[in-house]
Design a protein around this motif. Structure first.
Motif, PDB file in Angstrom:
ATOM      1  N   GLU A 105       3.097  -2.437  -6.404  1.00 60.08           N
ATOM      2  CA  GLU A 105       3.141  -3.838  -5.952  1.00 60.08           C
ATOM      3  C   GLU A 105       3.377  -3.921  -4.447  1.00 60.08           C
ATOM      4  OE1 GLU A 105       6.199  -5.596  -8.318  1.00 60.08           O
ATOM      5  OE2 GLU A 105       4.950  -5.736 -10.129  1.00 60.08           O
ATOM      6  N   GLU A 106       4.289  -3.086  -3.959  1.00 67.35           N
ATOM      7  CA  GLU A 106       4.584  -3.101  -2.529  1.00 67.35           C
ATOM      8  C   GLU A 106       3.455  -2.472  -1.716  1.00 67.35           C
ATOM      9  OE1 GLU A 106       6.979  -4.440   0.570  1.00 67.35           O
ATOM     10  OE2 GLU A 106       7.068  -4.811  -1.592  1.00 67.35           O
ATOM     11  N   PHE A 107       2.845  -1.418  -2.232  1.00 65.16           N
ATOM     12  CA  PHE A 107       1.695  -0.830  -1.553  1.00 65.16           C
ATOM     13  C   PHE A 107       0.570  -1.861  -1.410  1.00 65.16           C
ATOM     14  CE2 PHE A 107       2.862   3.751  -2.829  1.00 65.16           C
ATOM     15  CZ  PHE A 107       3.280   4.058  -1.538  1.00 65.16           C
ATOM     16  N   THR A 108       0.327  -2.626  -2.468  1.00 65.40           N
ATOM     17  CA  THR A 108      -0.704  -3.658  -2.419  1.00 65.40           C
ATOM     18  C   THR A 108      -0.384  -4.684  -1.344  1.00 65.40           C
ATOM     19  OG1 THR A 108      -1.259  -3.394  -4.759  1.00 65.40           O
ATOM     20  CG2 THR A 108      -1.843  -5.490  -3.729  1.00 65.40           C
ATOM     21  N   ALA A 109       0.879  -5.109  -1.280  1.00 65.70           N
ATOM     22  CA  ALA A 109       1.288  -6.082  -0.266  1.00 65.70           C
ATOM     23  C   ALA A 109       1.116  -5.532   1.143  1.00 65.70           C
ATOM     24  CB  ALA A 109       2.744  -6.484  -0.498  1.00 65.70           C
ATOM     25  N   LEU A 110       1.212  -4.210   1.292  1.00 67.60           N
ATOM     26  CA  LEU A 110       1.087  -3.576   2.608  1.00 67.60           C
ATOM     27  C   LEU A 110      -0.342  -3.108   2.896  1.00 67.60           C
ATOM     28  CD1 LEU A 110       4.353  -1.432   2.504  1.00 67.60           C
ATOM     29  CD2 LEU A 110       3.915  -3.378   4.027  1.00 67.60           C
ATOM     30  N   GLY A 111      -1.268  -3.357   1.976  1.00 74.74           N
ATOM     31  CA  GLY A 111      -2.654  -2.958   2.189  1.00 74.74           C
ATOM     32  C   GLY A 111      -2.888  -1.465   2.053  1.00 74.74           C
ATOM     33  N   ILE A 112      -2.005  -0.773   1.347  1.00 75.15           N
ATOM     34  CA  ILE A 112      -2.132   0.671   1.137  1.00 75.15           C
ATOM     35  C   ILE A 112      -2.800   0.928  -0.204  1.00 75.15           C
ATOM     36  CG2 ILE A 112      -0.864   2.834   0.838  1.00 75.15           C
ATOM     37  CD1 ILE A 112       1.287   1.689   2.704  1.00 75.15           C
TER      38      ILE A 112
END
Length: 379
Positions: A105-112
Motif C-alpha cells: 500500500e505504501e509502495f503504491t502511494a510512493l509510485g514504487i
C-alpha cells in the motif's frame, strides 16, 4: 494454514547485543521430553523487577515507527524515480502477508512498483536461489529477513554490490550494519511483546500454577529477546506461577511431540508459552490428543488456527500481534529513505498488540487490516 518447517540453524552466530546483559538468563533446555529446570531462575521469590533493554542485533537502540517521515518534496522525488521493489521473505504466513499488504500500500502511494515476492520456507538455500531470481529483475529495493544470518552474509552480497537498497524486517545478515549494507531494521518491540505474553497467561491462570516454557533454541536475536522477556516478566509479576519445564526447539514441526512429552512428564502444567503461532499449532494438537482442555496457551503472531481455537474457548487464550500493517508501511518508508540517500534510524519498532477473545475481531482488523476468516468469526 499449513505449518512451515523451521530449518534455520543459526549456529555460531554471536550477535553483539549492547544493553542485553539484563536479559542474560540461561536457557538451560531439558531433553526432548521436557522436565524441571535445574537452575534457580525458576524461583520467582528471588526475582527482582526486570530491567530489559530492547536492542538490535548490533546493539542498535530502537526508535518509534513514527520516526520514519518523508516530506512532500521527498515523496515527489521518489515518485519521479520509477523505482522497483521486491520481497525476499523467509517464509509465508498470515503475518508475512499482512506486512506485505501494508508495504505494498505504501509502495503504491510512493509510485514504487513491486516486481516480485518470494518465500523460502525457512530454508537458507532456497532464499539464496530466490535472491538470484529476484536480482535478474533489477530491483532498486529488496525487503527481506535473513533465514540464516551467517550464510546470508554471502547470499546478499551480490545485492549489496549492485547498490540495491536492503531493508530488513527483524533479522539482517551477519556483519551487516544500518547505513552501510542495509538501510534500517523495522520490527516490533520485542520486550513489550514478551511482557504481553506473560500478562495474558498470568491473567488466564489467576497468577497461579505450573507452566511450561518453550523457546527458540537458536542464536536468533529476534526470538531470543522476546522469549527471555516472557520468562523474566512471568517470574517477576506472577510469583505464584512456577516454570516446571523448559524445552527448546529449532524445528517447529517437532513442537507437537515436544509438548506431548512435556505434559506427560509434568501433568500439573496449566499453561504453556510458545514463541510463535505456527509452532503453537503443534502444541494445540498435543493438548487435544491428550484431552487437556485445561491447559492455556499463549504465543506471538495472529494465526487463523489459534484464533479459531480461542474463539471456541479452546486452549489458546491470547495472541500478541505485531501491528503488521504499520510495520509494512514502515518497511516501505525506510525503502524510500534508501533510494533518496537519506539516513534512516538504524532500528525502529512498532508497538505490539494484545489480542484475546474479548477483542479478537477488532484486534485482527487492526493488525492485519482485514476481517478475520470465517473459521474465526463463524460467519
Amino acid at each position: 494454514m499449513k505449518s512451515s518447517r523451521f530449518t534455520a540453524r543459526a549456529q555460531g552466530v554471536r550477535w553483539l547485543a549492547v544493553g542485553l546483559s539484563a536479559l542474560a538468563l540461561t536457557l538451560s533446555g531439558c531433553s526432548a521430553q521436557g522436565g524441571s529446570p535445574s537452575d534457580s531462575s525458576s524461583t520467582a521469590a528471588q526475582v527482582s523487577e526486570p530491567s530489559l533493554e530492547f536492542a538490535g542485533p548490533n546493539g542498535e537502540k530502537p526508535g518509534k515507527i513514527t520516526d520514519l517521515v518523508l516530506t512532500d518534496d521527498e515523496k515527489a522525488k521518489v515518485k519521479s524515480g520509477k523505482f522497483k521493489a521486491a520481497f525476499v521473505w523467509h517464509t509465508s504466513s498470515e503475518f508475512v502477508s499482512a506486512v506485505e499488504k501494508g508495504a505494498r500500500e505504501e509502495f503504491t502511494a510512493l509510485g514504487i512498483d513491486v516486481v516480485a515476492s518470494t518465500q523460502a520456507n525457512f530454508d537458507a538455500a532456497t532464499q539464496a536461489n530466490n535472491l538470484q531470481t529476484v536480482l535478474a529483475l533489477k530491483p532498486d529495493i529488496i525487503v527481506t529477513i535473513a533465514v540464516d544470518p551467517v550464510s546470508a552474509e554471502a547470499t546478499f552480497k551480490p545485492a549489496v554490490d549492485k547498490g540495491t537498497k536492503l531493508v530488513v524486517m527483524t533479522t539482517p545478515p551477519a556483519n551487516y550494519h544500518a547505513g552501510n549494507e542495509f538501510v534500517s531494521i523495522v520490527t516490533e518491540s520485542l520486550t513489550d511483546a514478551g511482557k504481553m505474553n506473560a500478562t495474558i497467561l498470568g491473567d488466564a491462570l489467576g497468577g497461579e500454577g505450573d507452566i511450561g516454557y518453550m523457546y527458540h533454541d537458536a542464536d536468533f536475536w529476534f526470538t531470543n529477546q522476546r522469549d527471555k522477556a516472557f520468562k523474566s516478566w512471568t517470574q517477576f509479576l506472577y510469583p505464584g506461577e512456577k516454570i516446571v519445564a523448559e524445552v527448546g526447539f529449532t524445528d517447529e514441526a517437532k513442537t507437537q511431540e515436544l509438548a506431548a512429552a512435556m505434559i506427560a512428564r509434568n501433568p500439573n502444567i496449566k499453561g504453556i508459552y510458545v514463541p510463535w503461532a505456527t509452532a503453537a499449532q503443534g502444541v494445540l494438537a498435543a493438548l487435544r490428543d491428550a484431552g487437556r482442555s485445561d491447559v492455556k496457551v499463549v504465543t506471538n503472531d495472529l494465526d487463523a488456527t489459534l484464533a479459531a481455537d480461542m474463539a471456541r474457548d479452546g486452549n489458546a487464550v491470547g495472541l500478541v500481534g505485531n501491528s503488521s500493517i504499520s510495520l509494512g508501511k514502515g518497511l516501505a518508508t525506510a525503502s524510500a529513505y534508501g533510494v533518496l540517500g537519506k539516513t534512516a534510524p538504524a532500528l525502529v519498532a512498532t508497538t505490539p498488540t494484545k489480542v484475546t477473545k474479548d477483542n479478537l475481531v477488532q484486534g485482527w482488523k487492526d493488525d492485519y487490516g482485514v476481517e478475520p476468516p470465517q473459521s474465526v468469526t463463524g460467519k
